[in-house]
Design an enzyme around this catalytic site. Structure first.
Site, PDB file in Angstrom:
ATOM      1  N   HIS A 477       0.788  -1.235   0.000  1.00 49.36           N
ATOM      2  CA  HIS A 477       0.000   0.000   0.000  1.00 49.36           C
ATOM      3  C   HIS A 477       0.820   1.285   0.000  1.00 49.36           C
ATOM      4  O   HIS A 477       0.305   2.352  -0.373  1.00 49.36           O
ATOM      5  CB  HIS A 477      -0.923   0.003   1.229  1.00 49.36           C
ATOM      6  N   TYR A 601     -14.979   5.629   8.826  1.00 46.39           N
ATOM      7  CA  TYR A 601     -13.958   6.123   7.897  1.00 46.39           C
ATOM      8  C   TYR A 601     -14.346   5.717   6.479  1.00 46.39           C
ATOM      9  O   TYR A 601     -14.636   4.554   6.222  1.00 46.39           O
ATOM     10  CB  TYR A 601     -12.602   5.507   8.259  1.00 46.39           C
ATOM     11  N   THR A 614      -5.193  10.486  -0.517  1.00 46.27           N
ATOM     12  CA  THR A 614      -6.537  10.274   0.010  1.00 46.27           C
ATOM     13  C   THR A 614      -6.877  11.281   1.101  1.00 46.27           C
ATOM     14  O   THR A 614      -5.999  11.929   1.667  1.00 46.27           O
ATOM     15  CB  THR A 614      -6.691   8.855   0.591  1.00 46.27           C
TER      16      THR A 614
END
Length: 778
Positions: A477, A601, A614
C-alpha cells in the site's frame, strides 16, 4: 555455472602462438539489442519530459507563432506582429551577420522573438489552466438529463477547452494541477465538531468544544504557521508525511494490516490452464508498463475535462518496499526485464525481454511450464522464506541485513526485489460458486494473505494465479492507492480476454505453432532457480516469522457478499449518490449489528491536486443517525424515511465533495500533529482526536477506469472487486464495488478474536438494510 558461462560475450588467451580471441557474436547481438532498447527508453523519456514541461504548448504552436511573425514580415506592406519586440531584439544581434545576407539579422531576431513570445504564452496558458483547475463549482452542481449547468460552469468549461493542449501524455497535466489548499484551523475545528456531534452526549461535546477552542487559540495558530510555510514550497503538504508516518514508519506486519487485494472477473471462465492464464496476464501487465514508460496511457479525466494526478503510476512496476529498523524505504528501478515466480516454495527468475523485445504469451507460457514441471524440492526454511515479509518490520530488517546482503543470498534477494513484479503460481484452486459462498470467502482470503509465506508482501504487487487459472493481485500500500493498481489489473483482465485470448485447447494463441515462430523453446533463456544459503540462526528467524504470520491470518474473518437483488439502476430513482446510498446502508447495518453508532472512515481521493492521495470522509453524521432511527421507528411513515434518507445522502455527498476539494478534516489535523511532534509540544486535543478508533472503515473500489468495459452488453465482465483487513481490533473493514447497474459486492473483514464482531453476520445486515431501503424509495 552454466549461467555464468553463457554470460561471457568473448574471452581471450595468450599463448606462444600469440593472442587468441573467441567472440560470441550471437550474445553480442543480444547485448546490442538490449542496449538499443535501453537507449530508446531513455530518449523517449527525455522527449516526453520536454513535452510535459512545455504542456499545454506544443511544437506545432511554436511553428504557428513563427509563421505569423514571418508572414507579417513578408507581407506588403510589412506588419510587425511582435509590436516592436523583434526590432529591439535585432539591436542585440551582431550586425556583421548582414555581410552573409542582408536579412539574416532580422530573421534571427524574429526567430528569437517567436521563441520568447511562445514561451510566455506557454507559461500563461499553464498558469491559467492551474487557476481554472482550482475551480470546484462543477462538483457542487447536480448531474443528469434534466440538470441545469450554471453559466459560471459553462464559461469555465469553455475556458478550459481554450487553454488546454492537444494529445496530452500521462504526465502532461502534472505541472498544471493546483497544490492542495490548506484550510484554516477554525474551519477544520468547525467541521470536526459537527462530524462528532452525533456520537457525543451534551457533556462530552461541551468538553471537546472547549479543547478545540483552546487548541485553535493556542498551539494551533503556531502549528498552522509552519504548515502554511510548507504548503508554499511543497506541491502537497500532506503526501510525503502521510507516506512516511502512516506507511513506512509502521513497525507492525504489512500482511493483512496494510496490503490489500483485488479479485478476478469471477463470472468469466476463459481457460483452466494455469500457465496459459499467467502468461497472458504477465504479457498484458508489461503492455501496461510500456504505456506508462512511453506515457501513451491516457490520463484519467473526470467528465472528460478535469485531470487526476498521475504521479502514483510511476512506481507501479519495478518497485519494492525495503525494511528498516526505524523506517522502511521504497526502492524503484527505472527498468526491469524479468519477473520473480514462486511455485511450491521455490523462487525462479524468468527473463521477460529477450533480443530487445517482450516475449510473446506462448513463449512466456513455455517458461512457466518449465517452472511447474521442475520437481526440485525446497528446504523447509526456503519454503517459508516469504514469511519474513509477513512479520514485523524490525525482525525482517535485522534478518535482511544479517543474512541476505552477502553470499548467494544477495543476488537471489535482488532478483526478487528488482523484478518488475512477483508472480505466484498457486498450488490450489481459487473458486467462485454461487451455491457455496464459503469458496469465495476462501478465494478472498488467499488473495489477502495466502498461507502467510507464499507471497512476497514487500513487492509493489503479487500477481496470483490459482491452479484452476483464476487470478487476483495482492498489493503493497505505501507506494500508491487502490485505484492505480485497480486500473492496471482491470487492463490486464480485459486484454487477456478481449485481445490476447486462448485457443480451443486453453493455451495461449500461437502456442502450438511456437517452434515455427521467431524463437524456439531451445533458444529461450531458461528460468533460473534462485539459490539460498540459510544457516540455523536464519532458519529460526524464518520459522518464528512463519508462526507470527499464522497468528495474524488465523485471526482474520473475511466474508464476500454479492448482492444482486437490485443495483444502481434503482438508486437513480431516488436521485442520490450511489456511494452515499451504500454508506447509509452500512450505517443502518452497523447500528443493527452493534446497537450503537460509531466513528466511520471512508476513503476519498485528493488526486484533483498535485501528488494527491486520500482524505477521510466521515459518513456518520447527525442526518445519517436521524435516518437510521427513523428506519427503526414503527411510527415513521415511508415518506418521512425517504426524505431523511435523501437528506442524509446529500449531507454525506457534501462531505465527500469537501474532502475531494481539500476541505477535509483528518489530513489537516494529522499534519498539525506531525508539527507538534517535531516541536515537541503535546496537544491534548490532537492526541485525543488521532487516537479515536475507526471501528467501521470503508472504501469504494473504482471500476471501468480503462473505459473499455460495457457491463450492460457483457455482464460476464463483472469483477468481484477487492478488500483489505480490519483496521480496528473490534471493528469492521468494508470494501464495496458497484458492479454495473444491478450488482453490489461487499468485502467485509473483522477479527475472530473479537466476540462482538462477525463478518458474515454484518454482511447479512447490509443485505437486509438494502432490501429495506428499496422498500422506501420505489
Amino acid at each position: 555455472m552454466a549461467e555464468a558461462h553463457s554470460a561471457v560475450a568473448f574471452n581471450f588467451s595468450v599463448t606462444h602462438e600469440g593472442v587468441s580471441i573467441d567472440y560470441d557474436w550471437e550474445l553480442f547481438s543480444i547485448l546490442c539489442k538490449a542496449g538499443v532498447r535501453s537507449w530508446k527508453k531513455s530518449i523517449s523519456r527525455l522527449v516526453n519530459n520536454i513535452r510535459n514541461g512545455l504542456y499545454p504548448a506544443s511544437h506545432r504552436s511554436l511553428v504557428l507563432v513563427w509563421t505569423v511573425l514571418y508572414g507579417g514580415e513578408l507581407s506588403k506592406p510589412g506588419f510587425d506582429f511582435s509590436f516592436g519586440a523583434s526590432s529591439r531584439v535585432e539591436g542585440f544581434v551582431p550586425q556583421h551577420l548582414a555581410e552573409i545576407h542582408p536579412q539574416l539579422p532580422r530573421c534571427l531576431a524574429v526567430f528569437v522573438t517567436g521563441v520568447g513570445m511562445w514561451s510566455c504564452l506557454s507559461v500563461f496558458r499553464r498558469y491559467m489552466l492551474k487557476a481554472l483547475f482550482s475551480y470546484k463549482g462543477w462538483m457542487l452542481e447536480s448531474r443528469g438529463k434534466n440538470s441545469k449547468v450554471s453559466l459560471a460552469t459553462r464559461l469555465w468549461f469553455v475556458a478550459v477547452r481554450i487553454f488546454e493542449g492537444s494529445s496530452p501524455l500521462l504526465y502532461s497535466y502534472q505541472s498544471c494541477l493546483p497544490s492542495l489548499p490548506l484550510p484554516s484551523v477554525a474551519d477544520t475545528m468547525q467541521r470536526y465538531l459537527r462530524s462528532v456531534r452525533a456520537l457525543c452526549n451534551d457533556e462530552e461535546f461541551e468538553r471537546l468544544t472547549k479543547l478545540a477552542q483552546e487548541f485553535q487559540a493556542g498551539p494551533g495558530r503556531r502549528f498552522q504557521r509552519y504548515l502554511w510555510f510548507k504548503s508554499w514550497w511543497a506541491p502537497n503538504y500532506v503526501t510525503d508525511w502521510w507516506e512516511e508516518f502512516i506507511y513506512l514508519r509502521g513497525r507492525s506486519a504489512i500482511m493483512v494490516n496494510s496490503n490489500f487485494y483485488a479479485a478476478d472477473a469471477i463470472l468469466m471462465k476463459v481457460t483452466t490452464n494455469q500457465c496459459a492464464r499467467a502468461a497472458n496476464l504477465i504479457h498484458a501487465a508489461f503492455l501496461f508498463r510500456r504505456m506508462i514508460d512511453f506515457q501513451t496511457l491516457k490520463p484519467i479525466l473526470l467528465q472528460g475535462v478535469i485531470p487526476l494526478c498521475s504521479a502514483q503510476y510511476a512506481r507501479l512496476f519495478n518497485t519494492t518496499r525495503v525494511p528498516g529498523v526505524e523506517t522502511d524505504r521504497i526502492r524503484h528501478s527505472h527498468d526491469s526485464t524479468h519477473i520473480a515466480v514462486y511455485h511450491k516454495g521455490r523462487y525462479f527468475k524468468i527473463i521477460t525481454h529477450y533480443r530487445g523485445r517482450l516475449l510473446y504469451p506462448p513463449e512466456l507460457q513455455r517458461q512457466l511450464e518449465q517452472v511447474v514441471v521442475d520437481d526440485s524440492k525446497p528446504s523447509s526454511a526456503e519454503l517459508y522464506l516469504g514469511a519474513l515479509t509477513a512479520t514485523d518490520r524490525v525482525t525482517w530488517a535485522v534478518a535482511r541485513k544479517e543474512y541476505f546482503r552477502r553470499g548467494i543470498n544477495k543476488p537471489s534477494l535482488d532478483a526478487i526485489e528488482r523484478a518488475a513484479f512477483v508472480v505466484i503460481l498457486d498450488d490450489e484452486d481459487l473458486v467462485y460458486d454461487e451455491k457455496d459462498p464459503d469458496k469465495l470467502d476462501h478465494y478472498a482470503q488467499m488473495l489477502l494473505h495466502g498461507k502467510g509465506f507464499d507471497r512476497w508482501y514487500d513487492k509493489s504487487f503479487n500477481m496470483i494465479i490459482g491452479r484452476n487459472a483464476r487470478a487476483g493481485i495482492n498489493v503493497e500500500h505505501s507506494w500508491a492507492d487502490a485505484p492505480v493498481a485497480g486500473h492496471c489489473w482491470e487492463y490486464c483482465i480485459y486484454t487477456d480476454h478481449a485481445r490476447l485470448g486462448y485457443d480451443e485447447d486453453g493455451n495461449t494463441k500461437g502456442y502450438n505453432e511456437f517452434n515455427s515462430r521467431e524463437l524456439s523453446i531451445k533458444e529461450l533463456p531458461r528460468p533460473i532457480r534462485l539459490k539460498w544459503d540459510i544457516n540455523d540462526d536464519c532458519q529460526n528467524v524464518i520459522f518464528k516469522a512463519k508462526a507470527d504470520a499464522d497468528k495474524i491470518l488465523s485471526d482474520v474473518d473475511l466474508h464476500v457478499e454479492r448482492f444482486a437483488e437490485y443495483g444502481k439502476r434503482i438508486i437513480k430513482k431516488c436521485r442520490v449518490s450511489p456511494d452515499a446510498y451504500l454508506q447509509m446502508a452500512l450505517q443502518l447495518a452497523y447500528f443493527r449489528d452493534q446497537g450503537k453508532f460509531n466513528l466511520t472512515y471512508e476513503a476519498s481521493m485528493t488526486r484533483l491536486f498535485r501528488d494527491g492521495r486520500t482524505e477521510t470522509v466521515r459518513p456518520c453524521t447527525m442526518e445519517s443517525c436521524e435516518w437510521v432511527r427513523s428506519m427503526l421507528d414503527e411510527k415513521a411513515t415511508k415518506e418521512e424515511k425517504k426524505q431523511k434518507l435523501v437528506d442524509a445522502c446529500n449531507t454525506h455527498q457534501m462531505g465527500y465533495q469537501n474532502a475531494m476539494c481539500g476541505k477535509g478534516i483528518d489530513r489537516h489535523m494529522f499534519c498539525l500533529y506531525v508539527i507538534s511532534k517535531y516541536l515537541e509540544i503535546d496537544s491534548p486535543f490532537l492526541k485525543e482526536v488521532l487516537c479515536e478508533p475507526w471501528r467501521l472503515s470503508t472504501s469504494q473500489t473504482p471500476i471501468n477506469q480503462t473505459g473499455f468495459l460495457n457491463l450492460d452488453d457483457h455482464p460476464e465482465w463483472i469483477a468481484a472487486g477487492g478488500g483489505f483487513g480490519p483496521v480496528a481490533d473490534d471493528g469492521y473493514g468494508v470494501s464495496y464495488l458497484i458492479a454495473g447497474e444491478d450488482n453490489f459486492f461487499f468485502h467485509v473483514s473483522s477479527k475472530r478474536s473479537c466476540p462482538q464482531t462477525d463478518s458474515t453476520r454484518f454482511s447479512k445486515n447490509i443485505s437486509q438494510a438494502l432490501l429495506e431501503m428499496r422498500d422506501i424509495i420505489v
